[in-house]
Design a protein around this motif. Structure first.
Motif, PDB file in Angstrom:
ATOM      1  N   MET A   1      18.324  99.761 -39.276  1.00  0.00           N
ATOM      2  CA  MET A   1      18.219  98.514 -38.513  1.00  0.00           C
ATOM      3  C   MET A   1      17.334  97.498 -39.225  1.00  0.00           C
ATOM      4  O   MET A   1      17.633  96.299 -39.248  1.00  0.00           O
ATOM      5  N   ALA A   2      16.231  97.962 -39.819  1.00  0.00           N
ATOM      6  CA  ALA A   2      15.367  97.051 -40.577  1.00  0.00           C
ATOM      7  C   ALA A   2      16.114  96.484 -41.783  1.00  0.00           C
ATOM      8  O   ALA A   2      16.023  95.284 -42.078  1.00  0.00           O
ATOM      9  N   ALA A   3      16.875  97.336 -42.471  1.00  0.00           N
ATOM     10  CA  ALA A   3      17.660  96.866 -43.617  1.00  0.00           C
ATOM     11  C   ALA A   3      18.706  95.847 -43.177  1.00  0.00           C
ATOM     12  O   ALA A   3      18.961  94.855 -43.870  1.00  0.00           O
ATOM     13  N   ALA A   4      19.318  96.077 -42.011  1.00  0.00           N
ATOM     14  CA  ALA A   4      20.308  95.129 -41.493  1.00  0.00           C
ATOM     15  C   ALA A   4      19.656  93.783 -41.175  1.00  0.00           C
ATOM     16  O   ALA A   4      20.262  92.723 -41.411  1.00  0.00           O
TER      17      ALA A   4
ATOM     18  N   TRP B   1      16.965  92.433 -42.672  1.00  0.00           N
ATOM     19  CA  TRP B   1      16.707  91.740 -43.938  1.00  0.00           C
ATOM     20  C   TRP B   1      18.006  91.257 -44.583  1.00  0.00           C
ATOM     21  O   TRP B   1      18.050  90.152 -45.151  1.00  0.00           O
ATOM     22  N   ALA B   2      19.056  92.070 -44.503  1.00  0.00           N
ATOM     23  CA  ALA B   2      20.343  91.666 -45.092  1.00  0.00           C
ATOM     24  C   ALA B   2      20.923  90.465 -44.358  1.00  0.00           C
ATOM     25  O   ALA B   2      21.493  89.554 -44.993  1.00  0.00           O
ATOM     26  N   THR B   3      20.784  90.422 -43.039  1.00  0.00           N
ATOM     27  CA  THR B   3      21.253  89.268 -42.266  1.00  0.00           C
ATOM     28  C   THR B   3      20.509  88.007 -42.675  1.00  0.00           C
ATOM     29  O   THR B   3      21.106  86.935 -42.847  1.00  0.00           O
ATOM     30  N   GLY B   4      19.185  88.133 -42.843  1.00  0.00           N
ATOM     31  CA  GLY B   4      18.395  86.990 -43.287  1.00  0.00           C
ATOM     32  C   GLY B   4      18.812  86.507 -44.659  1.00  0.00           C
ATOM     33  O   GLY B   4      18.928  85.296 -44.899  1.00  0.00           O
ATOM     34  N   PHE B   5      19.059  87.448 -45.574  1.00  0.00           N
ATOM     35  CA  PHE B   5      19.462  87.068 -46.941  1.00  0.00           C
ATOM     36  C   PHE B   5      20.811  86.365 -46.944  1.00  0.00           C
ATOM     37  O   PHE B   5      20.982  85.323 -47.592  1.00  0.00           O
ATOM     38  N   LEU B   6      21.783  86.915 -46.215  1.00  0.00           N
ATOM     39  CA  LEU B   6      23.117  86.318 -46.184  1.00  0.00           C
ATOM     40  C   LEU B   6      23.086  84.929 -45.550  1.00  0.00           C
ATOM     41  O   LEU B   6      23.697  83.983 -46.076  1.00  0.00           O
ATOM     42  N   ASN B   7      22.386  84.790 -44.438  1.00  0.00           N
ATOM     43  CA  ASN B   7      22.301  83.494 -43.762  1.00  0.00           C
ATOM     44  C   ASN B   7      21.625  82.462 -44.650  1.00  0.00           C
ATOM     45  O   ASN B   7      22.076  81.316 -44.758  1.00  0.00           O
ATOM     46  N   ALA B   8      20.537  82.865 -45.308  1.00  0.00           N
ATOM     47  CA  ALA B   8      19.814  81.939 -46.187  1.00  0.00           C
ATOM     48  C   ALA B   8      20.668  81.535 -47.384  1.00  0.00           C
ATOM     49  O   ALA B   8      20.681  80.366 -47.792  1.00  0.00           O
ATOM     50  N   LEU B   9      21.389  82.493 -47.944  1.00  0.00           N
ATOM     51  CA  LEU B   9      22.226  82.195 -49.107  1.00  0.00           C
ATOM     52  C   LEU B   9      23.333  81.204 -48.755  1.00  0.00           C
ATOM     53  O   LEU B   9      23.596  80.246 -49.501  1.00  0.00           O
ATOM     54  N   LEU B  10      23.985  81.404 -47.601  1.00  0.00           N
ATOM     55  CA  LEU B  10      25.064  80.501 -47.189  1.00  0.00           C
ATOM     56  C   LEU B  10      24.542  79.083 -46.969  1.00  0.00           C
ATOM     57  O   LEU B  10      25.133  78.111 -47.460  1.00  0.00           O
TER      58      LEU B  10
END
Length: 246
Positions: A86-89, A91-100
């Protein structure tokens, strides 16, 4: 909860370090410039940490829900592997949203200069500098992000309704107090995070001004990450004793 608090503290530290050091540098040296790549980095890390923080707050709400409403299943539903996933998810959500958002915003042509009315790079101020017909795609992305954030908000509200229903059925007053004490810090942090953001972005245009926008930006960028450690540390008995002595 301690595992998620560690990750939450990292997002708070990241939010502060993304904007405040550059603002302090500009203030001390009396300059008002930032490089193009520096501006892109600010927007990326700002969205990265803000999105990860809200995702973690949602996960922490689920943690409280399972601990109070399904205590016998806590070890199964929230084992070490599940917490790590869940913690990895988050951080991954934050990375994807920021990248887009970063890639889309900085693909827009700037047609109206390069002066931002803010002490850090913010997407809505950059959109004001771009051609109006070019910013529709980014506005759509912001709308999608708002819908996801609203879904997390609904999940948090629903979880706390269930939590309060269970807590109020606890027969002993001491048991109710203990259950509430585990939820109140998280509820205070969520309320502070959401209220400052909503007030900043949904305030009426009639009361908008450069000085007010600046003050509100400081409010939602600096105040929640600064107060979060204090709110959670108030559960520590040694800190409570020290505050009483003061």
């Amino acid at each position: 909860m301690g595992f998620f608090l560690l990750h939450l503290s990292l997002t708070d530290l990241g939010c502060i370090c993304t904007t405040v050091p550059k603002a302090m540098h500009n203030s001390l040296w009396d300059i008002r410039t930032i490089s193009y790549m520096g501006c892109a980095a600010q927007i990326f890390f700002f969205f990265f940490f803000i999105t990860a923080e809200f995702s973690l707050l949602t996960i922490m709400c689920y943690d409280r829900y399972v601990a109070i409403c399904k205590p016998l299943h806590y070890g199964t539903l929230l084992g070490s592997r599940a917490c790590a996933h869940m913690a990895a998810a988050a951080w991954a959500t934050g990375f994807l949203n920021a990248l887009l958002h970063t890639a889309n915003t900085f693909s827009l042509p700037l047609c109206q200069g390069n002066a931002l009315g803010q002490f850090f790079c913010e997407i809505q101020h950059i959109l004001k500098l771009s051609c109006s017909h070019s910013s529709i795609r980014e506005i759509g992305l912001i709308g999608v992000s708002c819908c996801l954030a609203f879904g997390c908000f609904v999940f948090i509200v629903f979880s706390y309704v269930q939590i309060f229903r269970v807590v109020l059925r606890i027969p002993s007053e001491q048991g109710r107090h203990k259950a509430f004490s585990t939820c109140l810090p998280h509820l205070a942090v969520v309320s502070l995070f959401i209220s400052t953001g909503l007030f900043t972005y949904l305030k009426p245009p009639s009361i908008s001004s450069p000085s007010l926008d600046l003050a509100l930006s400081v409010l939602y960028l600096v105040v929640p990450p600064t107060l979060n450690p204090l709110i959670y540390s108030l559960r520590n008995q040694e800190i409570k004793d020290a505050l009483r002595k003061l």
